[in-house]
Design an enzyme around this catalytic site. Structure first.
Site, PDB file in Angstrom:
ATOM      1  N   TRP A   1      88.511  89.962 166.529  1.00 33.06           N
ATOM      2  CA  TRP A   1      86.619  89.769 166.870  1.00 33.06           C
ATOM      3  C   TRP A   1      86.723  91.326 167.683  1.00 33.06           C
ATOM      4  O   TRP A   1      86.842  91.919 168.156  1.00 33.06           O
ATOM      5  CB  TRP A   1      87.312  88.691 168.058  1.00 33.06           C
ATOM      6  CG  TRP A   1      87.573  87.563 167.573  1.00 33.06           C
ATOM      7  CD1 TRP A   1      89.163  86.834 168.009  1.00 33.06           C
ATOM      8  CD2 TRP A   1      87.440  87.041 167.204  1.00 33.06           C
ATOM      9  NE1 TRP A   1      89.195  86.006 167.619  1.00 33.06           N
ATOM     10  CE2 TRP A   1      88.318  85.461 166.727  1.00 33.06           C
ATOM     11  CE3 TRP A   1      85.451  85.969 165.744  1.00 33.06           C
ATOM     12  CZ2 TRP A   1      87.838  84.481 165.959  1.00 33.06           C
ATOM     13  CZ3 TRP A   1      85.417  85.563 165.623  1.00 33.06           C
ATOM     14  CH2 TRP A   1      86.356  83.696 164.781  1.00 33.06           C
TER      15      TRP A   1
ATOM     16  N   TRP B   1      84.922  73.577 169.560  1.00 29.25           N
ATOM     17  CA  TRP B   1      85.226  75.694 169.184  1.00 29.25           C
ATOM     18  C   TRP B   1      85.976  75.737 168.415  1.00 29.25           C
ATOM     19  O   TRP B   1      85.212  76.463 167.505  1.00 29.25           O
ATOM     20  CB  TRP B   1      84.951  75.803 171.112  1.00 29.25           C
ATOM     21  CG  TRP B   1      83.787  75.977 171.431  1.00 29.25           C
ATOM     22  CD1 TRP B   1      83.943  75.063 172.103  1.00 29.25           C
ATOM     23  CD2 TRP B   1      83.003  77.149 171.100  1.00 29.25           C
ATOM     24  NE1 TRP B   1      82.524  76.045 172.881  1.00 29.25           N
ATOM     25  CE2 TRP B   1      82.143  76.742 172.149  1.00 29.25           C
ATOM     26  CE3 TRP B   1      82.369  78.386 170.278  1.00 29.25           C
ATOM     27  CZ2 TRP B   1      80.762  78.131 172.455  1.00 29.25           C
ATOM     28  CZ3 TRP B   1      81.771  79.145 170.346  1.00 29.25           C
ATOM     29  CH2 TRP B   1      80.784  78.819 171.263  1.00 29.25           C
TER      30      TRP B   1
ATOM     31  N   TRP C   1      85.938  60.454 166.941  1.00 24.48           N
ATOM     32  CA  TRP C   1      86.450  61.771 167.030  1.00 24.48           C
ATOM     33  C   TRP C   1      86.554  62.424 168.663  1.00 24.48           C
ATOM     34  O   TRP C   1      87.745  63.493 168.953  1.00 24.48           O
ATOM     35  CB  TRP C   1      84.946  62.567 166.906  1.00 24.48           C
ATOM     36  CG  TRP C   1      84.408  63.109 165.764  1.00 24.48           C
ATOM     37  CD1 TRP C   1      83.201  62.905 165.058  1.00 24.48           C
ATOM     38  CD2 TRP C   1      85.255  64.248 164.747  1.00 24.48           C
ATOM     39  NE1 TRP C   1      83.580  63.180 164.041  1.00 24.48           N
ATOM     40  CE2 TRP C   1      84.455  64.360 163.715  1.00 24.48           C
ATOM     41  CE3 TRP C   1      85.565  65.041 164.894  1.00 24.48           C
ATOM     42  CZ2 TRP C   1      84.783  65.119 162.827  1.00 24.48           C
ATOM     43  CZ3 TRP C   1      86.787  66.622 163.936  1.00 24.48           C
ATOM     44  CH2 TRP C   1      85.809  65.946 162.820  1.00 24.48           C
TER      45      TRP C   1
ATOM     46  N   GLU D   1      81.947  58.614 166.208  1.00 23.25           N
ATOM     47  CA  GLU D   1      81.672  59.704 167.170  1.00 23.25           C
ATOM     48  C   GLU D   1      82.585  59.635 168.000  1.00 23.25           C
ATOM     49  O   GLU D   1      83.539  60.898 168.925  1.00 23.25           O
ATOM     50  CB  GLU D   1      80.306  59.982 168.094  1.00 23.25           C
ATOM     51  CG  GLU D   1      79.401  60.362 166.878  1.00 23.25           C
ATOM     52  CD  GLU D   1      79.361  61.535 166.403  1.00 23.25           C
ATOM     53  OE1 GLU D   1      80.185  62.483 166.461  1.00 23.25           O
ATOM     54  OE2 GLU D   1      78.672  61.885 165.933  1.00 23.25           O
TER      55      GLU D   1
ATOM     56  N   ASN E   1      73.923  67.759 170.970  1.00 27.00           N
ATOM     57  CA  ASN E   1      75.151  68.302 170.057  1.00 27.00           C
ATOM     58  C   ASN E   1      74.497  69.073 168.795  1.00 27.00           C
ATOM     59  O   ASN E   1      75.495  69.935 168.633  1.00 27.00           O
ATOM     60  CB  ASN E   1      75.759  66.776 169.221  1.00 27.00           C
ATOM     61  CG  ASN E   1      76.845  67.708 168.651  1.00 27.00           C
ATOM     62  OD1 ASN E   1      77.586  68.088 168.771  1.00 27.00           O
ATOM     63  ND2 ASN E   1      76.891  67.240 167.269  1.00 27.00           N
TER      64      ASN E   1
ATOM     65  N   TRP F   1      85.717  82.882 169.954  1.00 32.50           N
ATOM     66  CA  TRP F   1      85.729  80.892 170.069  1.00 32.50           C
ATOM     67  C   TRP F   1      85.964  80.636 171.985  1.00 32.50           C
ATOM     68  O   TRP F   1      85.269  79.967 172.965  1.00 32.50           O
ATOM     69  CB  TRP F   1      86.351  80.350 169.086  1.00 32.50           C
ATOM     70  CG  TRP F   1      87.479  80.222 169.032  1.00 32.50           C
ATOM     71  CD1 TRP F   1      88.175  80.879 168.073  1.00 32.50           C
ATOM     72  CD2 TRP F   1      88.416  79.619 170.278  1.00 32.50           C
ATOM     73  NE1 TRP F   1      89.582  80.859 168.727  1.00 32.50           N
ATOM     74  CE2 TRP F   1      90.032  79.902 169.481  1.00 32.50           C
ATOM     75  CE3 TRP F   1      88.410  78.666 170.932  1.00 32.50           C
ATOM     76  CZ2 TRP F   1      91.843  78.859 169.892  1.00 32.50           C
ATOM     77  CZ3 TRP F   1      89.769  77.968 171.513  1.00 32.50           C
ATOM     78  CH2 TRP F   1      90.460  78.345 171.723  1.00 32.50           C
TER      79      TRP F   1
HETATM   80  P1  FAD Z   1      76.360  61.238 171.849  1.00 31.37           P
HETATM   81  O1  FAD Z   1      75.623  61.628 170.407  1.00 31.37           O
HETATM   82  O2  FAD Z   1      75.705  59.482 172.392  1.00 31.37           O
HETATM   83  O3  FAD Z   1      77.682  60.141 171.523  1.00 31.37           O
HETATM   84  C1  FAD Z   1      78.262  59.967 171.947  1.00 31.37           C
HETATM   85  C2  FAD Z   1      79.330  59.780 172.881  1.00 31.37           C
HETATM   86  O4  FAD Z   1      80.624  61.006 171.672  1.00 31.37           O
HETATM   87  C3  FAD Z   1      79.979  61.433 173.301  1.00 31.37           C
HETATM   88  O5  FAD Z   1      79.157  61.022 174.251  1.00 31.37           O
HETATM   89  C4  FAD Z   1      81.418  61.941 173.463  1.00 31.37           C
HETATM   90  O6  FAD Z   1      81.639  61.223 174.430  1.00 31.37           O
HETATM   91  C5  FAD Z   1      81.393  61.239 171.833  1.00 31.37           C
HETATM   92  N1  FAD Z   1      80.978  62.365 170.733  1.00 31.37           N
HETATM   93  C6  FAD Z   1      80.304  62.793 169.945  1.00 31.37           C
HETATM   94  N2  FAD Z   1      80.258  63.670 169.036  1.00 31.37           N
HETATM   95  C7  FAD Z   1      81.361  64.568 169.359  1.00 31.37           C
HETATM   96  C8  FAD Z   1      82.306  65.258 169.425  1.00 31.37           C
HETATM   97  N3  FAD Z   1      82.193  66.157 167.706  1.00 31.37           N
HETATM   98  N4  FAD Z   1      83.299  65.335 169.397  1.00 31.37           N
HETATM   99  C9  FAD Z   1      83.591  64.811 170.579  1.00 31.37           C
HETATM  100  N5  FAD Z   1      83.563  63.604 171.046  1.00 31.37           N
HETATM  101  C10 FAD Z   1      82.224  63.433 170.225  1.00 31.37           C
HETATM  102  N6  FAD Z   1      81.132  66.202 173.790  1.00 31.37           N
HETATM  103  C11 FAD Z   1      82.193  66.636 175.657  1.00 31.37           C
HETATM  104  O7  FAD Z   1      82.679  65.360 175.659  1.00 31.37           O
HETATM  105  N7  FAD Z   1      83.018  67.401 175.777  1.00 31.37           N
HETATM  106  C12 FAD Z   1      82.649  68.486 175.491  1.00 31.37           C
HETATM  107  O8  FAD Z   1      83.436  69.618 176.473  1.00 31.37           O
HETATM  108  C13 FAD Z   1      81.643  69.313 174.154  1.00 31.37           C
HETATM  109  N8  FAD Z   1      81.550  70.522 174.401  1.00 31.37           N
HETATM  110  C14 FAD Z   1      81.185  69.913 172.804  1.00 31.37           C
HETATM  111  C15 FAD Z   1      81.698  72.143 172.106  1.00 31.37           C
HETATM  112  C16 FAD Z   1      81.081  72.639 171.355  1.00 31.37           C
HETATM  113  C17 FAD Z   1      80.694  73.786 170.168  1.00 31.37           C
HETATM  114  C18 FAD Z   1      79.730  71.035 170.386  1.00 31.37           C
HETATM  115  C19 FAD Z   1      79.797  71.556 169.061  1.00 31.37           C
HETATM  116  C20 FAD Z   1      79.989  70.357 170.482  1.00 31.37           C
HETATM  117  C21 FAD Z   1      81.019  69.316 171.957  1.00 31.37           C
HETATM  118  N9  FAD Z   1      80.838  68.463 171.704  1.00 31.37           N
HETATM  119  C22 FAD Z   1      81.633  67.772 173.140  1.00 31.37           C
HETATM  120  C23 FAD Z   1      80.776  67.373 171.043  1.00 31.37           C
HETATM  121  C24 FAD Z   1      79.385  66.914 171.319  1.00 31.37           C
HETATM  122  O9  FAD Z   1      78.269  67.848 171.861  1.00 31.37           O
HETATM  123  C25 FAD Z   1      79.157  66.122 173.076  1.00 31.37           C
HETATM  124  O10 FAD Z   1      79.831  64.600 173.053  1.00 31.37           O
HETATM  125  C26 FAD Z   1      77.256  65.609 172.618  1.00 31.37           C
HETATM  126  O11 FAD Z   1      76.676  66.007 172.563  1.00 31.37           O
HETATM  127  C27 FAD Z   1      77.415  64.746 174.319  1.00 31.37           C
HETATM  128  O12 FAD Z   1      75.828  63.851 174.343  1.00 31.37           O
HETATM  129  P2  FAD Z   1      76.327  62.441 174.471  1.00 31.37           P
HETATM  130  O13 FAD Z   1      76.962  62.172 175.066  1.00 31.37           O
HETATM  131  O14 FAD Z   1      74.149  62.613 174.666  1.00 31.37           O
HETATM  132  O15 FAD Z   1      76.627  62.193 172.690  1.00 31.37           O
END
Ligand code: FAD
Length: 425
Positions: A280, A356, A252, A249, A315, A333
């Site tokens: 759209w 997105w 990513w 993650e 997420n 989007w």
């Molecule tokens: P955890 O699940 O604990 O993950 C740890 C870290 O890994 C996150 O804090 C983040 O830095 C990174 N990470 C995890 N999943 C992703 C992912 N899919 N893409 C990129 N990095 C990831 N994340 C953001 O940081 N900022 C946003 O603005 C953002 N917008 C999103 C919009 C959509 C539509 C979706 C589907 C996902 C988005 N995410 C975003 C990715 C992800 O949902 C969040 O990083 C995550 O839910 C944050 O919670 P956490 O820190 O507890 O994550």
């Protein structure tokens, strides 16, 4: 005495902060600075929770510096004007920053670099917020990766160990006490929405628990990585080989950052231009129901209400609500992205945009357009006892809860037909 300025931006910590460490190692009189940037602030509400989090974090940094006979210099304004004034007030010998890769930041830093250059002052920029930046992870032919798995494999092949800079020494800081402004002086008020502390205790069971919103077993690292209250190196240093899914993650995050860096057009355009043909529907009333969490699909509504009330959404649920907006309601989007940008505490341009576009099918390595999440099935699979849903949608079983605003089978077929017809071949 000449002053060296260290300019805080999205790296709000004293420890393992590369540019700050470099400044303190090389210079004797380092003045830490933060600018509340009016270009950014003028778009935000007075009680913005992110501004409040930044403010409280800076206050804590200021207090740490204060008890070591130094302090933080806070300014508010347009960075180019603030810097023009600083040049009159101080005899500056160099300025240290950590790099920021967003298009606005790149432009801002180029402008400040130019201004400093005219005054014979170097702007020294370091990599800090990522493990690999810009063009460090590239394909063999020298072009950027646009598919995640090969990017990740290359990333991992280049990565061996993380190098964490030691704690900084306070003795090289500028020895002046500056006034720390009140929130009111800065034009803001406290927010009732708070950034949670992060926890890495979740990483061992992350793989099995991360998809179930009711368990709430994710790290909450998002805002901390966004504003730099923890360094990415310190996070990674605490992971082991068993934490591969969590590690992935974090990769990513860097994947989307390098996409934004190499393809800045994604800020307002589809990554894949063939999706530009999609017309759209963008019905205002539908968008409003989605924003408020009143679609009649419990998983969607729970997610949107969690976002509205806490600045966070799990997420799994983000994927469901994003797919619903683009596919079920056929709303661009970009509208969903802007709404998330206003509300998310962890809002980060590269990740928000990348995810997105992934959900809409328009992005690099995106979900195929014919993959339409079924919000009811998603709820059955990931919130079987409706624990998460009931928390955010308590009226679920009453007459007050609306019927689904659109039938799933109808919406799915409509979306697939539309995409098929309008994607430019
Ligand atoms: P955890 O699940 O604990 O993950 C740890 C870290 O890994 C996150 O804090 C983040 O830095 C990174 N990470 C995890 N999943 C992703 C992912 N899919 N893409 C990129 N990095 C990831 N994340 C953001 O940081 N900022 C946003 O603005 C953002 N917008 C999103 C919009 C959509 C539509 C979706 C589907 C996902 C988005 N995410 C975003 C990715 C992800 O949902 C969040 O990083 C995550 O839910 C944050 O919670 P956490 O820190 O507890 O994550």
């Amino acid at each position: 005495m000449k002053t060296t300025i260290f300019w805080f931006r999205r790296d709000l910590r004293l420890n393992d902060n590369i540019a700050l460490y470099e400044a303190l190692s090389k210079k004797a009189n380092v003045l830490p600075l933060f600018i509340f940037d009016e270009h950014i602030l003028e778009e935000l509400p007075r009680d913005d929770a992110r501004v409040y989090f930044i403010y409280k974090t800076l206050q804590s940094i200021h207090n740490q510096l204060h008890s070591n006979n130094s302090s933080l210099l806070i300014r508010k304004g347009k960075p180019e004007e603030v810097w023009a004034k600083l040049l009159q007030e101080f005899t500056i010998d160099s300025v240290f920053i950590n790099k920021d890769y967003e298009p606005y930041a790149i432009k801002r830093d180029a402008q400040i670099k130019e201004l400093l250059h005219h005054n014979n002052i170097p702007l020294l920029a370091y990599k800090d917020q990522v493990v690999f930046e810009e063009s460090e992870v590239m394909k063999a032919d020298g072009t950027p990766y646009t598919v995640f798995t090969p990017y990740k494999n290359k990333w991992l092949s280049l990565f061996d160990s993380v190098d964490i800079k030691p704690m900084i020494s306070y003795k090289n800081f500028h020895q002046t006490f500056y006034h720390f402004p009140s929130l009111k002086e800065l034009g803001f008020v406290a927010s009732h929405i708070r950034v949670k502390d992060f926890s890495l205790d979740v990483v061992d069971d992350y793989e099995t628990k991360r998809n179930f919103p009711a368990l709430d077993e994710t790290s909450y690292l998002g805002p901390h990585l966004r504003f730099g209250t923890i360094s990415i190196r310190q996070v990674i240093a605490q992971l082991s080989k068993e934490n591969a899914v969590f590690f992935s993650e974090l990769i990513w995050r860097e994947f989307f950052m390098q996409i934004l860096f190499h393809f800045p057009k994604v800020v307002s355009n589809n990554f894949k231009a063939k999706y530009d043909g999609i017309k759209w529907l963008n019905h205002e009333h539908d968008f409003q129901r989605w924003c408020e969490g009143n679609t009649g699909y419990p998983m969607v509504d729970a997610g949107m209400r969690q976002l509205n009330q806490t600045g966070y959404m799990h997420n799994r649920v983000r994927m469901v609500v994003a797919s619903f907006l683009c596919k079920h309601l056929l709303i661009d989007w970009r509208l969903g992205e802007v709404y998330f940008a206003q509300k998310l505490l962890d809002y980060e341009l590269a990740s928000n945009n990348g995810n997105w576009q992934w959900a809409a099918g328009t992005g690099c390595d995106a979900a195929p357009y014919f993959r339409v999440f079924n919000p009811t099935e998603q709820a059955k699979k990931f919130d079987a006892q409706s624990v998460y849903i009931r928390k955010w949608v308590p009226e679920i079983d009453t007459d007050n809860y609306p019927d689904p605003m659109v039938d799933h089978s109808f919406a799915r077929k409509r979306a697939i037909d539309k995409y098929k017809k309008e994607i430019i071949s």
